[in-house]
Design a protein around this motif. Structure first.
Motif, mmCIF file in Angstrom:
data_model
loop_
_atom_site.group_PDB
_atom_site.id
_atom_site.type_symbol
_atom_site.label_atom_id
_atom_site.label_comp_id
_atom_site.label_asym_id
_atom_site.label_seq_id
_atom_site.Cartn_x
_atom_site.Cartn_y
_atom_site.Cartn_z
ATOM 1 N N GLN A 187 53.929 41.856 47.808
ATOM 2 C CA GLN A 187 54.593 42.046 49.097
ATOM 3 C C GLN A 187 55.941 42.748 48.923
ATOM 4 O OE1 GLN A 187 53.051 39.318 48.061
ATOM 5 N NE2 GLN A 187 51.462 38.953 49.594
ATOM 6 N N SER A 188 56.667 42.421 47.865
ATOM 7 C CA SER A 188 57.943 43.103 47.631
ATOM 8 C C SER A 188 57.721 44.578 47.321
ATOM 9 C CB SER A 188 58.713 42.426 46.500
ATOM 10 O OG SER A 188 58.042 42.558 45.257
ATOM 11 N N ALA A 189 56.616 44.901 46.615
ATOM 12 C CA ALA A 189 56.285 46.296 46.354
ATOM 13 C C ALA A 189 55.992 47.035 47.661
ATOM 14 C CB ALA A 189 55.082 46.384 45.409
ATOM 15 N N PHE A 190 55.235 46.368 48.563
ATOM 16 C CA PHE A 190 54.939 46.994 49.844
ATOM 17 C C PHE A 190 56.214 47.241 50.640
ATOM 18 C CE2 PHE A 190 54.591 46.018 54.401
ATOM 19 C CZ PHE A 190 53.936 47.173 54.824
ATOM 20 N N TRP A 191 57.077 46.230 50.741
ATOM 21 C CA TRP A 191 58.286 46.388 51.547
ATOM 22 C C TRP A 191 59.218 47.438 50.959
ATOM 23 C CZ3 TRP A 191 58.095 45.260 56.275
ATOM 24 C CH2 TRP A 191 57.418 44.149 56.741
ATOM 25 N N ARG A 192 59.223 47.565 49.640
ATOM 26 C CA ARG A 192 60.024 48.629 49.026
ATOM 27 C C ARG A 192 59.623 49.989 49.592
ATOM 28 N NH1 ARG A 192 60.363 50.245 42.545
ATOM 29 N NH2 ARG A 192 60.600 52.488 42.873
ATOM 30 N N LEU A 193 58.322 50.223 49.715
ATOM 31 C CA LEU A 193 57.839 51.508 50.225
ATOM 32 C C LEU A 193 57.928 51.584 51.746
ATOM 33 C CD1 LEU A 193 54.688 52.086 47.965
ATOM 34 C CD2 LEU A 193 57.055 52.771 47.577
ATOM 35 N N ALA A 194 57.584 50.493 52.426
ATOM 36 C CA ALA A 194 57.578 50.502 53.896
ATOM 37 C C ALA A 194 58.976 50.683 54.462
ATOM 38 C CB ALA A 194 56.955 49.200 54.413
ATOM 39 N N ILE A 195 59.975 50.091 53.821
ATOM 40 C CA ILE A 195 61.357 50.282 54.270
ATOM 41 C C ILE A 195 61.883 51.631 53.801
ATOM 42 C CG2 ILE A 195 63.717 49.394 54.090
ATOM 43 C CD1 ILE A 195 62.512 46.600 53.703
ATOM 44 N N GLY A 196 61.481 52.027 52.601
ATOM 45 C CA GLY A 196 61.984 53.280 52.035
ATOM 46 C C GLY A 196 61.507 54.519 52.774
ATOM 47 N N ASP B 4 50.794 51.816 40.567
ATOM 48 C CA ASP B 4 51.790 51.485 39.539
ATOM 49 C C ASP B 4 52.555 50.225 39.913
ATOM 50 O OD1 ASP B 4 54.017 51.689 37.597
ATOM 51 O OD2 ASP B 4 55.114 52.517 39.307
ATOM 52 N N LEU B 5 53.123 50.193 41.134
ATOM 53 C CA LEU B 5 53.913 49.037 41.564
ATOM 54 C C LEU B 5 53.058 47.770 41.620
ATOM 55 C CD1 LEU B 5 56.191 50.434 44.430
ATOM 56 C CD2 LEU B 5 56.832 49.896 42.072
ATOM 57 N N GLY B 6 51.852 47.896 42.179
ATOM 58 C CA GLY B 6 50.980 46.731 42.289
ATOM 59 C C GLY B 6 50.597 46.173 40.926
ATOM 60 N N SER B 7 50.211 47.050 40.006
ATOM 61 C CA SER B 7 49.801 46.606 38.674
ATOM 62 C C SER B 7 50.962 45.967 37.928
ATOM 63 C CB SER B 7 49.255 47.790 37.860
ATOM 64 O OG SER B 7 48.139 48.371 38.486
ATOM 65 N N TRP B 8 52.133 46.604 38.015
ATOM 66 C CA TRP B 8 53.274 46.092 37.261
ATOM 67 C C TRP B 8 53.761 44.752 37.812
ATOM 68 C CZ3 TRP B 8 58.993 46.449 37.744
ATOM 69 C CH2 TRP B 8 59.631 46.138 36.535
ATOM 70 N N HIS B 9 53.826 44.628 39.138
ATOM 71 C CA HIS B 9 54.274 43.369 39.725
ATOM 72 C C HIS B 9 53.301 42.229 39.418
ATOM 73 C CE1 HIS B 9 57.475 44.770 42.818
ATOM 74 N NE2 HIS B 9 57.437 45.580 41.786
ATOM 75 N N ALA C 125 59.277 61.343 50.653
ATOM 76 C CA ALA C 125 59.067 60.609 51.905
ATOM 77 C C ALA C 125 57.587 60.505 52.240
ATOM 78 C CB ALA C 125 59.823 61.302 53.042
ATOM 79 N N PHE C 126 56.841 61.610 52.092
ATOM 80 C CA PHE C 126 55.407 61.588 52.405
ATOM 81 C C PHE C 126 54.640 60.738 51.391
ATOM 82 C CE2 PHE C 126 56.240 65.765 54.631
ATOM 83 C CZ PHE C 126 56.002 65.269 55.901
ATOM 84 N N ALA C 127 54.963 60.869 50.100
ATOM 85 C CA ALA C 127 54.279 60.074 49.078
ATOM 86 C C ALA C 127 54.579 58.591 49.262
ATOM 87 C CB ALA C 127 54.695 60.535 47.686
ATOM 88 N N THR C 128 55.822 58.267 49.624
ATOM 89 C CA THR C 128 56.198 56.872 49.854
ATOM 90 C C THR C 128 55.441 56.300 51.049
ATOM 91 O OG1 THR C 128 58.409 57.235 48.923
ATOM 92 C CG2 THR C 128 58.134 55.341 50.367
ATOM 93 N N LEU D 127 68.062 46.322 49.817
ATOM 94 C CA LEU D 127 68.729 46.864 48.632
ATOM 95 C C LEU D 127 67.715 47.465 47.664
ATOM 96 C CD1 LEU D 127 71.400 44.070 48.008
ATOM 97 C CD2 LEU D 127 71.786 46.387 48.891
ATOM 98 N N LEU D 128 66.542 46.833 47.542
ATOM 99 C CA LEU D 128 65.477 47.354 46.678
ATOM 100 C C LEU D 128 65.016 48.724 47.169
ATOM 101 C CD1 LEU D 128 63.389 46.899 44.373
ATOM 102 C CD2 LEU D 128 61.915 45.801 46.079
ATOM 103 N N ALA D 129 64.786 48.856 48.476
ATOM 104 C CA ALA D 129 64.330 50.130 49.038
ATOM 105 C C ALA D 129 65.402 51.208 48.900
ATOM 106 C CB ALA D 129 63.945 49.944 50.507
#
Length: 306
Positions: A34-43, A80-85, A183-186, A214-216
């Protein structure tokens, strides 16, 4: 010429900013995915607003192959984010640091395979020092254990996905600015992660948005923005070794924030990484420029372009 001159310092700055990411992930009150998702969704909207502020307009939707590359970039980055988290939860922190930074070696290897030429002696020395440094930095607490195997494989898989992300993003811009492409890739990555974040165990909605904001801002907007901007102007070796600033500064952050002890062996590992970073900027470490052998979109300061 000016962009190429400052590319490596900007790349290092982006890597340093990314090193604070695990701290904000640890402070967030949501699950790892979920933190990985919010990093991208907010970013994503922050990046679009930044493009509007810097370029005076929102970016036009990419077409054709550029759109495909950007979707692939989002897919690889989400993977990448999902696997690493997930890997962090299933192995030791040292193992996740060691294996998650395998991109530092996979990306230069890809570069050498593309140009079909062995690295120069200085480049080889830089790679060996970087490898010795990262193993020394994480080696004291790293452990080979069947209990860690699943997490280790996930962290190594994350490094493979991040390498693919860097390769794809180096090809994706095709007339787009670095911020627009990111922006598009995110945005694509957030869409890929959304169903996983909803189905995976763990809290989805945070009660405190500060760590995720802060993460985003730090990792996705500033850190990845600088890396994607600088990437086309650097050799794969310089980019790979530059990524090792992250575990170096993560160790320093752990010392300053969590009072984690830095031993003399840790300091020796950090010194080896620092020397490797200095070596890759020496003229004698210069590699055959990729754009001489392959299309410009794969590298070099003249490409239409972390």
């Amino acid at each position: 010429m000016g962009a190429a001159r400052y590319a490596f310092p900007l790349f290092l700055l982006g890597s340093i900013i990314l090193s604070a990411g695990p701290l904000f992930v640890r402070l967030a009150d949501v699950g790892a995915i979920q933190s990985a998702f919010w990093r991208l969704a907010i970013g994503a909207p922050l990046l679009l607003l930044l493009v509007r502020s810097v370029e005076g307009r929102f970016p036009a939707l990419p077409q054709g192959k550029s759109a495909l590359w950007l979707v692939l970039g989002g897919l690889f980055f989400a993977a990448d984010l999902g696997s690493w988290h997930l890997g962090i939860e299933r192995t030791t922190l040292a193992n996740s640091t060691l294996l998650g930074n395998a991109t530092a070696f996979l990306f230069p290897i890809w570069g050498y395979l593309v140009v079909r030429r062995w690295p120069t002696p200085v480049a080889g020395l830089a790679l060996m020092l970087a490898a010795a440094g990262i193993v020394t930095l994480a080696g004291q607490s790293a452990s080979v254990s069947p209990a860690n195997l699943r997490g280790d494989l996930l962290c190594l898989l994350a490094a493979v996905f991040y390498t693919a992300y860097l390769i794809v993003m180096n090809k994706a811009r095709a007339g787009l600015s670095a911020l627009s492409a990111l922006a598009f890739a995110t945005s694509a990555g957030a869409l890929f992660l959304l169903p996983v974040a909803l189905l995976n165990g763990g809290a989805f909605w945070p009660t405190d948005w500060t760590p995720l904001l802060l993460l985003a801002l730090s990792s996705q907007v500033a850190g990845q923005g600088l890396i994607i901007y600088a990437l086309p102007h650097l050799s794969p070796l310089a980019s790979g070794v530059g990524l090792l600033v992250q575990p170096l500064f993560s160790a320093l952050l752990g010392f300053l924030w969590f009072s984690e002890i830095l031993t003399s062996i840790d300091i020796a590992g950090m010194a080896m990484i620092f020397v490797a970073i200095l070596l890759v900027r020496r003229p004698s470490a210069a590699e055959p420029r990729i754009e001489k052998r392959v299309p410009p979109s794969l590298g070099g300061a003249q490409a239409p372009d972390r």
